[in-house]
Design an enzyme around this catalytic site. Structure first.
Site, PDB file in Angstrom:
ATOM      1  CE1 TYR A   1      -5.468  -7.264   3.374  1.00 49.22           C
ATOM      2  CE2 TYR A   1      -5.447  -7.710   5.728  1.00 49.22           C
ATOM      3  CZ  TYR A   1      -4.785  -7.611   4.525  1.00 49.22           C
ATOM      4  OH  TYR A   1      -3.447  -7.866   4.466  1.00 49.22           O
TER       5      TYR A   1
ATOM      6  NE  ARG B   1       3.107  -8.061   0.045  1.00 51.74           N
ATOM      7  CZ  ARG B   1       3.940  -7.057   0.282  1.00 51.74           C
ATOM      8  NH1 ARG B   1       4.577  -7.008   1.439  1.00 51.74           N
ATOM      9  NH2 ARG B   1       4.135  -6.145  -0.607  1.00 51.74           N
TER      10      ARG B   1
ATOM     11  CG  LEU C   1      -2.017  -0.963   1.351  1.00 50.76           C
ATOM     12  CD1 LEU C   1      -2.593  -0.965   2.757  1.00 50.76           C
ATOM     13  CD2 LEU C   1      -3.093  -0.595   0.337  1.00 50.76           C
TER      14      LEU C   1
ATOM     15  CB  CYS D   1       8.644  -2.884  51.798  1.00 47.28           C
ATOM     16  SG  CYS D   1       9.275  -1.913  50.421  1.00 47.28           S
TER      17      CYS D   1
ATOM     18  CE  LYS E   1      -0.307  -0.389   6.497  1.00 48.03           C
ATOM     19  NZ  LYS E   1       0.517  -1.356   7.202  1.00 48.03           N
TER      20      LYS E   1
ATOM     21  CB  CYS F   1      11.822  -0.867  53.383  1.00 49.20           C
ATOM     22  SG  CYS F   1      12.180  -2.499  52.730  1.00 49.20           S
TER      23      CYS F   1
ATOM     24  CB  CYS G   1      11.733  -5.670  48.583  1.00 49.72           C
ATOM     25  SG  CYS G   1      11.557  -5.192  50.319  1.00 49.72           S
TER      26      CYS G   1
ATOM     27  CE  LYS H   1       3.227   3.332   7.922  1.00 46.94           C
ATOM     28  NZ  LYS H   1       3.953   2.079   8.063  1.00 46.94           N
TER      29      LYS H   1
ATOM     30  CB  CYS I   1      14.342  -2.721  49.572  1.00 41.55           C
ATOM     31  SG  CYS I   1      12.803  -1.925  49.074  1.00 41.55           S
TER      32      CYS I   1
ATOM     33  CG  ASP J   1       1.862  -3.979  12.842  1.00 35.45           C
ATOM     34  OD1 ASP J   1       2.379  -4.469  11.814  1.00 35.45           O
ATOM     35  OD2 ASP J   1       2.503  -3.362  13.707  1.00 35.45           O
TER      36      ASP J   1
ATOM     37  CD  GLU K   1     -10.826  -2.948   4.451  1.00 34.77           C
ATOM     38  OE1 GLU K   1      -9.734  -3.519   4.627  1.00 34.77           O
ATOM     39  OE2 GLU K   1     -11.570  -3.185   3.488  1.00 34.77           O
TER      40      GLU K   1
HETATM   41  S1  IVH Z   1      -5.185  -4.105   1.461  1.00 36.24           S
HETATM   42  C1  IVH Z   1      -3.689  -3.988  -2.650  1.00 36.24           C
HETATM   43  N1  IVH Z   1      -6.184  -3.874   3.836  1.00 36.24           N
HETATM   44  O1  IVH Z   1      -0.709  -3.646   5.170  1.00 36.24           O
HETATM   45  C2  IVH Z   1      -4.115  -3.768  -1.305  1.00 36.24           C
HETATM   46  N2  IVH Z   1      -3.873  -4.345   3.631  1.00 36.24           N
HETATM   47  O2  IVH Z   1       1.639  -2.686   2.725  1.00 36.24           O
HETATM   48  C3  IVH Z   1      -3.641  -4.826  -0.480  1.00 36.24           C
HETATM   49  N3  IVH Z   1      -2.723  -4.616   5.767  1.00 36.24           N
HETATM   50  O3  IVH Z   1       1.280  -5.948   3.859  1.00 36.24           O
HETATM   51  C4  IVH Z   1      -3.633  -4.574   0.924  1.00 36.24           C
HETATM   52  N4  IVH Z   1      -4.477  -4.280   7.031  1.00 36.24           N
HETATM   53  O4  IVH Z   1      -0.725  -6.987   4.746  1.00 36.24           O
HETATM   54  C5  IVH Z   1      -5.076  -4.099   3.122  1.00 36.24           C
HETATM   55  N5  IVH Z   1      -7.205  -3.685   5.879  1.00 36.24           N
HETATM   56  C6  IVH Z   1      -6.119  -3.910   5.167  1.00 36.24           C
HETATM   57  C7  IVH Z   1      -4.880  -4.171   5.752  1.00 36.24           C
HETATM   58  C8  IVH Z   1      -3.763  -4.372   4.949  1.00 36.24           C
HETATM   59  C9  IVH Z   1      -3.201  -4.545   7.015  1.00 36.24           C
HETATM   60  C10 IVH Z   1      -1.319  -4.856   5.451  1.00 36.24           C
HETATM   61  C11 IVH Z   1      -1.041  -5.719   4.273  1.00 36.24           C
HETATM   62  C12 IVH Z   1       0.193  -5.135   3.663  1.00 36.24           C
HETATM   63  C13 IVH Z   1       0.421  -3.865   4.402  1.00 36.24           C
HETATM   64  C14 IVH Z   1       0.544  -2.685   3.486  1.00 36.24           C
END
Ligand code: IVH
Length: 670
Positions: A226, A136, A84, A430, A115, A411, A424, A314, A408, A117, A113
């Site tokens: 997603y 991936r 992304l 204490c 993001k 105390c 302690c 982000k 400690c 992690d 949506e």
């Molecule tokens: S869509 C072409 N949606 O964020 C669009 N990615 O580089 C494909 N990620 O590695 C991604 N939450 O694994 C999409 N709701 C979400 C996401 C999401 C997390 C991750 C994805 C990717 C990284 C972006």
């Protein structure tokens, strides 16, 4: 910049990025933050754009994503798993929206949506059955990790057929580890002397790439889906359609999804998500904004790296670099002394942080963190910020190694060691421990003293009205009235509540003592097994391990707690001020709960194993040897030395008839 200079810089950047790719994708132990990586990558791309003749086909910019490692079979994705475009800047988001509107040339609608992690995976279903799963990898080809993904409970092995099943379906989702599970896993790893994971993403990615699927299965993973990468035999024309279908097929989707028509709505979504970030049990690092209509998406297209119709807005990073000013030991409620790094203040995910935990003596040594060091700190969820690692500065002269104090800091008592922790032992006097202990002692599952919460506990300790835990029972309304927030009525009420609480079942009292590792359940088992405080106090580790749910480690801690000189006096005084009553039985069916039997000699009407099973069925226990804790010795024909021991210790002796009568009396089926 001159061409030769650019060439040198390009070479260095590529080498560095390859190194980080390897650490991130192959070793799962990245050594730089995502932000630092992105900066390098951006510099490389910009430089290649300025000097296109210096671009090479093997440059990291020429591939979609990471690296393929050959431990797992290569799997070509149904469609490229792109990245992304992302930024943290509002102006950049506005530019993205403008470009989209211009490209689409009409009204646009976005799906918003979180993001997630975690680790991105592709799942492939044929005729509704999961046939393949892969990481991936480089975005085109990933690693086949089907068996590992099958162990994730939330991944359906078959799709639900509430809506028509597609002939073929490839979806993309994020495998995550919940924060609560992540913390437990790290505790377990550290207990086993293994290296903990730096964050839930690494833990999830690491778990997915285990060669042995049973290891993956032992790591608690979850998934959210997603994206539809490809589908045959089912019509999907928008992201809204896709998410509805994904949900209907039984694949997990987060509940945090919204739609927007304007940038203002996107900004509002981003900030509301940011606010909720700390309440979620999984890590998110931004908002993903996607054009809803697939027809509109096609008009915009994609680069080799990312689609032009989606954007990741982000969050401010939760990992940053700062400098340690000082390392101070800090004493917690249970007496554990934690080394805390006081740092130059730094913003982590929108919160300014200047203290971070270094966990324990061994962690400080392992990471070799010293005062003055540059370090990377991280904050995840509500978790206390932690120092993850030291950043090497070869040219700087470093200070001396950190040493835990011998006494400690609160105390002055000599500190003791418990595994990697420093403790302690002056549990009840204490000052650093007392307010917390008092609050715990008064809590619902313990003495349940109404009106004595965190605030009053602190006040009682800071005004020195309570210097030892048992001082609590000598408080007078007149003393309490002097305290801020207390009036006649509340002072009288609290004294009455304290008095009332001094008649307390043994199990609640034990729980309230805050014995290491002893929670509500173990306290109940201990009370049931030993019956009196005195019996428990004198129990050895062997007696303790005989209790349900008490292992050798816990037994040692419990025995150590009672053996500690510091605790002995305090406990003696405390017990003198309360009236301990019996623990209520756990269930009416268990009428011999915690009662201990020892058999000696032969039985005629029952076999020994039947007798033992009957005792167990009523909640009692059959033990091998006689001790003061034994309730009954059952002596059959030709009893051995156990009978003499029983008589010596004054333990009740039953013959077979007496034993059977007792069982019948307690409802046993004999
Ligand atoms: S869509 C072409 N949606 O964020 C669009 N990615 O580089 C494909 N990620 O590695 C991604 N939450 O694994 C999409 N709701 C979400 C996401 C999401 C997390 C991750 C994805 C990717 C990284 C972006």
């Amino acid at each position: 910049m001159k061409r030769s200079e650019a060439q040198r810089r390009l070479r260095a950047l590529r080498a560095e990025i390859r190194h980080h790719d390897y650490l991130y994708y192959v070793k799962d132990t990245p050594e730089v933050s995502d932000e630092a990586y992105d900066t390098l990558f951006r510099e490389l791309r910009q430089l290649e754009e300025r000097f296109p003749e210096l671009a090479t086909p093997d440059s990291p910019t020429q591939r979609v994503g990471g690296m393929v490692f050959d431990r797992f079979p290569p799997v070509e994705h149904a469609a490229p798993m792109l990245s992304l475009a992302s930024d943290r800047d509002e102006a950049a988001l506005r530019r993205f929206d403008e470009r989209v509107r211009k490209g689409v040339g009409g009204a646009v609608r976005y799906v918003l949506e979180p993001k997630l992690d975690g680790a991105s995976v592709e799942l492939v279903y044929e005729g509704g059955t999961l046939v393949r799963a892969s990481t991936r990898g480089d975005g085109i080809v990933g690693e086949g990790i089907t068996d590992n993904v099958r162990t994730i409970a939330s991944v359906p092995l078959r799709l639900r057929d509430e809506v028509a099943l597609p002939e073929f379906l490839a979806v993309r989702g994020e495998v995550i580890m919940h924060l609560s599970d992540f913390e437990k896993l790290n505790e377990r790893l550290m207990d086993e002397g293994k290296e903990p994971f730096a964050n839930p993403r690494n833990a999830a990615a690491g778990a997915l790439r285990q060669l042995d699927p049973t290891v993956t299965a032992s790591r608690p993973l979850d998934i959210y889906v997603y994206d539809v990468l490809d589908v045959r035999g089912y019509e999907i024309t928008s992201q809204t359609d896709a998410l509805d279908a994904i949900r209907a097929w039984g694949l997990p989707v987060t509940t945090l999804i919204e739609t927007a028509d304007t940038v203002e709505q996107m900004l509002a979504y981003h900030s509301s998500l940011l606010q909720r970030r700390d309440d979620l049990d999984f890590e998110i690092d931004g908002a993903v904004i996607k054009l809803d209509e697939f027809a509109a998406r096609r008009r915009l297209g994609a680069t080799s790296h990312h689609p032009r119709w989606a954007y990741a807005y982000k969050f401010p990073p939760r990992r940053e670099v700062t400098r340690v000013l000082e390392i101070v030991p800090s004493v917690g409620r249970t007496g554990v002394v934690t080394p805390v790094a006081l740092m130059y203040p730094v913003e982590l995910g929108g919160v300014t942080v200047s203290r971070a935990t270094l966990h324990n003596r061994e962690e400080v040594a392992r990471k070799d963190i010293r005062e003055g060091d540059r370090v990377r700190v991280q904050r995840a969820g509500d978790v206390i910020p932690q120092v993850i690692e030291r950043i090497d500065e070869p040219d700087r002269k470093r200070g001396p190694r950190f040493r835990m104090p011998k006494a400690c800091p609160s105390c002055g008592t000599a500190l003791t060691e418990r595994g990697p922790f420093t403790v302690c032992p002056n549990s009840f006097e204490c000052p650093a421990q007392l307010a917390g202990r008092l609050e715990h002692f008064a809590s619902r599952e313990a003495l349940d003293i109404e009106g004595l919460g965190e605030q009053s506990a602190r006040l009682l300790v800071s005004t020195r009205l309570v210097r030892h835990l048992d001082d609590l029972f000598d408080l007078t309304p007149a003393q309490l009235r002097q305290l801020e927030g207390f009036a006649d009525k509340s002072a009288n009420n609290l004294v009455a509540a304290i008095k009332q609480s001094s008649r307390v079942p043994l199990n609640r009292f034990l729980y309230g003592l805050g014995i290491p590792e002893v929670g509500v359940t173990v306290a109940r088992s201990l009370a049931a097994q030993f019956g009196t405080f005195e019996a428990l106090r004198r129990a050895g580790t062997d007696d303790l391990t005989a209790v349900d749910g008490v292992g050798p480690k816990m037994a040692e801690q419990i025995a150590g707690f009672f053996a500690s000189e510091h605790n002995r006096d305090a406990l003696h005084r405390l017990v003198g001020k309360v009236t301990l009553s019996e623990t209520a039985p756990v269930s009416s069916g268990e009428t011999l709960t915690g009662v201990k039997f020892v058999f000696t000699g032969g039985l005629t009407r029952l076999s020994r194993s039947d007798a033992e099973a009957l005792v167990a069925s009523l909640g009692g226990r059959a033990m091998g040897s006689v001790s003061k804790q034994t309730d009954y010795v059952v002596a059959g024909t030709d009893p051995g030395s156990k009978l003499a021991q029983a008589e010596q210790l004054g333990v009740t002796v039953l013959d077979e008839e007496g034993f059977i009568a007792l069982l019948r009396d307690r409802g046993g089926a004999v």
